[in-house]
Design a protein around this motif. Structure first.
Motif, PDB file in Angstrom:
ATOM      1  N   ILE A  76       0.864  -1.186   0.000  1.00  0.00           N
ATOM      2  CA  ILE A  76       0.000   0.000   0.000  1.00  0.00           C
ATOM      3  C   ILE A  76       0.896   1.231   0.000  1.00  0.00           C
ATOM      4  O   ILE A  76       1.823   1.335   0.817  1.00  0.00           O
ATOM      5  CB  ILE A  76      -0.926   0.031   1.229  1.00  0.00           C
ATOM      6  N   ILE A  77       0.635   2.135  -0.931  1.00  0.00           N
ATOM      7  CA  ILE A  77       1.317   3.425  -0.954  1.00  0.00           C
ATOM      8  C   ILE A  77       0.297   4.459  -0.467  1.00  0.00           C
ATOM      9  O   ILE A  77      -0.635   4.818  -1.192  1.00  0.00           O
ATOM     10  CB  ILE A  77       1.834   3.783  -2.367  1.00  0.00           C
ATOM     11  N   ASP A  78       0.474   4.903   0.758  1.00  0.00           N
ATOM     12  CA  ASP A  78      -0.483   5.793   1.411  1.00  0.00           C
ATOM     13  C   ASP A  78      -0.072   7.248   1.189  1.00  0.00           C
ATOM     14  O   ASP A  78       0.827   7.753   1.861  1.00  0.00           O
ATOM     15  CB  ASP A  78      -0.546   5.467   2.910  1.00  0.00           C
ATOM     16  N   LEU A  79      -0.756   7.907   0.258  1.00  0.00           N
ATOM     17  CA  LEU A  79      -0.447   9.309  -0.046  1.00  0.00           C
ATOM     18  C   LEU A  79      -1.401  10.274   0.665  1.00  0.00           C
ATOM     19  O   LEU A  79      -1.383  11.463   0.389  1.00  0.00           O
ATOM     20  CB  LEU A  79      -0.497   9.544  -1.568  1.00  0.00           C
ATOM     21  N   HIS A  80      -2.209   9.760   1.569  1.00  0.00           N
ATOM     22  CA  HIS A  80      -3.114  10.624   2.330  1.00  0.00           C
ATOM     23  C   HIS A  80      -2.662  10.778   3.781  1.00  0.00           C
ATOM     24  O   HIS A  80      -2.629  11.888   4.305  1.00  0.00           O
ATOM     25  CB  HIS A  80      -4.546  10.095   2.274  1.00  0.00           C
ATOM     26  N   ASN A  81      -2.361   9.670   4.427  1.00  0.00           N
ATOM     27  CA  ASN A  81      -1.837   9.694   5.796  1.00  0.00           C
ATOM     28  C   ASN A  81      -2.818  10.363   6.765  1.00  0.00           C
ATOM     29  O   ASN A  81      -2.545  11.421   7.326  1.00  0.00           O
ATOM     30  CB  ASN A  81      -0.471  10.389   5.845  1.00  0.00           C
ATOM     31  N   ARG A  95       2.138  -4.552   3.806  1.00  0.00           N
ATOM     32  CA  ARG A  95       3.320  -3.685   3.860  1.00  0.00           C
ATOM     33  C   ARG A  95       2.998  -2.342   3.202  1.00  0.00           C
ATOM     34  O   ARG A  95       2.322  -2.297   2.175  1.00  0.00           O
ATOM     35  CB  ARG A  95       4.501  -4.342   3.144  1.00  0.00           C
ATOM     36  N   SER A  96       3.510  -1.271   3.795  1.00  0.00           N
ATOM     37  CA  SER A  96       3.108   0.048   3.307  1.00  0.00           C
ATOM     38  C   SER A  96       4.239   1.056   3.387  1.00  0.00           C
ATOM     39  O   SER A  96       5.219   0.883   4.107  1.00  0.00           O
ATOM     40  CB  SER A  96       1.909   0.571   4.105  1.00  0.00           C
ATOM     41  N   SER A  97       4.053   2.132   2.619  1.00  0.00           N
ATOM     42  CA  SER A  97       4.932   3.301   2.667  1.00  0.00           C
ATOM     43  C   SER A  97       4.020   4.521   2.691  1.00  0.00           C
ATOM     44  O   SER A  97       3.041   4.579   1.934  1.00  0.00           O
ATOM     45  CB  SER A  97       5.858   3.342   1.450  1.00  0.00           C
ATOM     46  N   ARG A 125       7.378  15.125  -3.062  1.00  0.00           N
ATOM     47  CA  ARG A 125       7.131  14.593  -1.719  1.00  0.00           C
ATOM     48  C   ARG A 125       6.423  13.244  -1.811  1.00  0.00           C
ATOM     49  O   ARG A 125       6.748  12.303  -1.082  1.00  0.00           O
ATOM     50  CB  ARG A 125       6.279  15.580  -0.912  1.00  0.00           C
ATOM     51  N   TYR A 126       5.445  13.162  -2.699  1.00  0.00           N
ATOM     52  CA  TYR A 126       4.754  11.883  -2.907  1.00  0.00           C
ATOM     53  C   TYR A 126       5.716  10.802  -3.404  1.00  0.00           C
ATOM     54  O   TYR A 126       5.660   9.653  -2.977  1.00  0.00           O
ATOM     55  CB  TYR A 126       3.644  12.054  -3.954  1.00  0.00           C
ATOM     56  N   LEU A 127       6.577  11.190  -4.342  1.00  0.00           N
ATOM     57  CA  LEU A 127       7.475  10.205  -4.954  1.00  0.00           C
ATOM     58  C   LEU A 127       8.466   9.609  -3.959  1.00  0.00           C
ATOM     59  O   LEU A 127       8.979   8.499  -4.181  1.00  0.00           O
ATOM     60  CB  LEU A 127       8.219  10.831  -6.139  1.00  0.00           C
ATOM     61  N   LYS A 128       8.733  10.297  -2.863  1.00  0.00           N
ATOM     62  CA  LYS A 128       9.628   9.746  -1.834  1.00  0.00           C
ATOM     63  C   LYS A 128       9.066   8.455  -1.252  1.00  0.00           C
ATOM     64  O   LYS A 128       9.825   7.611  -0.763  1.00  0.00           O
ATOM     65  CB  LYS A 128       9.834  10.773  -0.723  1.00  0.00           C
ATOM     66  N   THR A 129       7.753   8.300  -1.316  1.00  0.00           N
ATOM     67  CA  THR A 129       7.143   7.094  -0.742  1.00  0.00           C
ATOM     68  C   THR A 129       7.423   5.840  -1.559  1.00  0.00           C
ATOM     69  O   THR A 129       7.219   4.730  -1.066  1.00  0.00           O
ATOM     70  CB  THR A 129       5.613   7.263  -0.603  1.00  0.00           C
ATOM     71  N   VAL A 130       7.864   5.994  -2.808  1.00  0.00           N
ATOM     72  CA  VAL A 130       8.079   4.817  -3.663  1.00  0.00           C
ATOM     73  C   VAL A 130       9.545   4.624  -4.054  1.00  0.00           C
ATOM     74  O   VAL A 130       9.855   3.744  -4.856  1.00  0.00           O
ATOM     75  CB  VAL A 130       7.193   4.884  -4.935  1.00  0.00           C
ATOM     76  N   THR A 131      10.432   5.409  -3.471  1.00  0.00           N
ATOM     77  CA  THR A 131      11.859   5.237  -3.797  1.00  0.00           C
ATOM     78  C   THR A 131      12.376   3.877  -3.333  1.00  0.00           C
ATOM     79  O   THR A 131      13.301   3.329  -3.937  1.00  0.00           O
ATOM     80  CB  THR A 131      12.709   6.352  -3.157  1.00  0.00           C
TER      81      THR A 131
END
Length: 321
Positions: A76-81, A95-97, A125-131
């Motif tokens: 899961i890529i959580d871009l809302h938090n 598993r998530s970022s 900032r969003y893209l940092k979650t998928v590095t």
């Protein structure tokens, strides 16, 4: 690899997730990318070729969680938090970022007019979650796909069909909108016809502006659908707009944009025009600005200098060049 990206709202914030989805799909071999949002924002990802499946938030969070569990995601890529996404991650165990919002720094920056937020665009900032998946910024603009085959001759008078400036006069809150008299002053000095765009809430404003100037201004506010408005933006010579969703969507078409900021500021939100070659970002430095994160219904001090004091000539010269 099967990935779920989550962002529930709002229009502008979801628009800026599109590079993340595109990069995931294109850079991870065989990736299956799904996106979860509110039903009200489904249109942003309709026709998007990089999303394999669009999930919509159900009436209950439990129903949404059951749907997520059934998909058997790897990440899961959580871009809302927020609280809902925290519950989703906890109850699914996937598993998530997670996107880091920096709420304390933003609050201090707003409350005490400090510059604690680094000037990094929301997309980055969003893209940092998928590095962690080896995904990098591809340097391309946001994505938006028009839903229908619209025709200019069905939407605009003949006088405006060859070359026009799209002026997005709408915005959710008053402190994001330029006063009518200032818009009138700018439109009078533009060398091309003007099409005013916005929702029903600014139709009366558009009528006042068009009535004051005459035939060179056409008010499409409250007349065109969102998809038609996006189409008109995509065919415009250039765009003038405020901190609002349609202005941000316009970035997908790489037209010259004059991005006008009143009570909100791009550095706090990180949402200035992204990957657009020709841009004017304009606003005035004032001790009271920004007065809010997302806009207010009136100027707290009553003077509204953040809009009134913006130099008209900067906008006029940029659009007329």
């Amino acid at each position: 690899m099967k990935i779920l990206v989550i962002r529930f709202s709002s229009m502008g914030d979801i628009i800026y997730t599109t590079p993340v989805v595109r990069c995931l799909k294109k850079q991870i071999p065989g990736a299956e990318v799904h996106f979860l949002t509110k039903p009200a924002f489904k249109y942003i990802y309709d026709n998007n070729p990089y999303v394999d499946k669009l999930l919509l938030l159900r009436a209950t969070l439990s129903a949404t969680i059951n749907e997520i569990k059934a998909e058997d995601y790897d990440y899961i890529i959580d871009l809302h938090n927020n609280l809902r996404t925290a519950i989703i991650k906890l109850r699914t165990g996937i598993r998530s970022s997670t996107y880091q919002k920096q709420p304390i720094k933003k609050w201090l920056s707003l409350k005490f007019k400090l510059k604690l937020i680094r000037p990094v665009h929301l997309v980055d900032r969003y893209l940092k979650t998928v590095t962690f998946l080896g995904v990098v910024n591809d340097g391309q603009p946001i994505d938006y796909y028009i839903k229908a085959d619209h025709q200019l001759n069905n939407l605009l008078p003949v006088s405006h069909q060859n070359e026009y400036v799209a002026f997005v006069i709408g915005a959710t809150h008053f402190t994001k909108r330029m006063p009518n008299e200032k818009i009138i002053s700018i439109c009078r000095q533009l060398s091309s016809p003007v099409v005013l765009l916005g929702g029903n809430d600014v139709k009366a404003n558009g009528d006042i502006i068009a009535g004051a100037i005459g035939a060179t201004v056409y008010n499409a506010s409250g007349i065109t659908s969102l998809d038609e408005s996006v189409f008109l933006v995509s065919k415009a010579k250039s765009i003038i707009g405020f901190d609002t969703g349609l202005t941000h969507i316009a970035e997908a078409f790489d037209k010259p944009i004059a991005s006008v900021w009143g009570g909100t500021t791009p550095d706090l939100l990180g949402v200035q025009p992204y990957m657009v070659k020709d841009v004017l970002v304009t606003g005035v430095d004032l001790p009271c600005r920004p007065c809010s994160k997302f806009g207010l219904e009136k100027c707290p001090l009553g003077h509204f200098k953040c809009m009134y004091d913006i130099p008209n000539d900067d906008i006029i010269n940029f659009i007329n060049k």
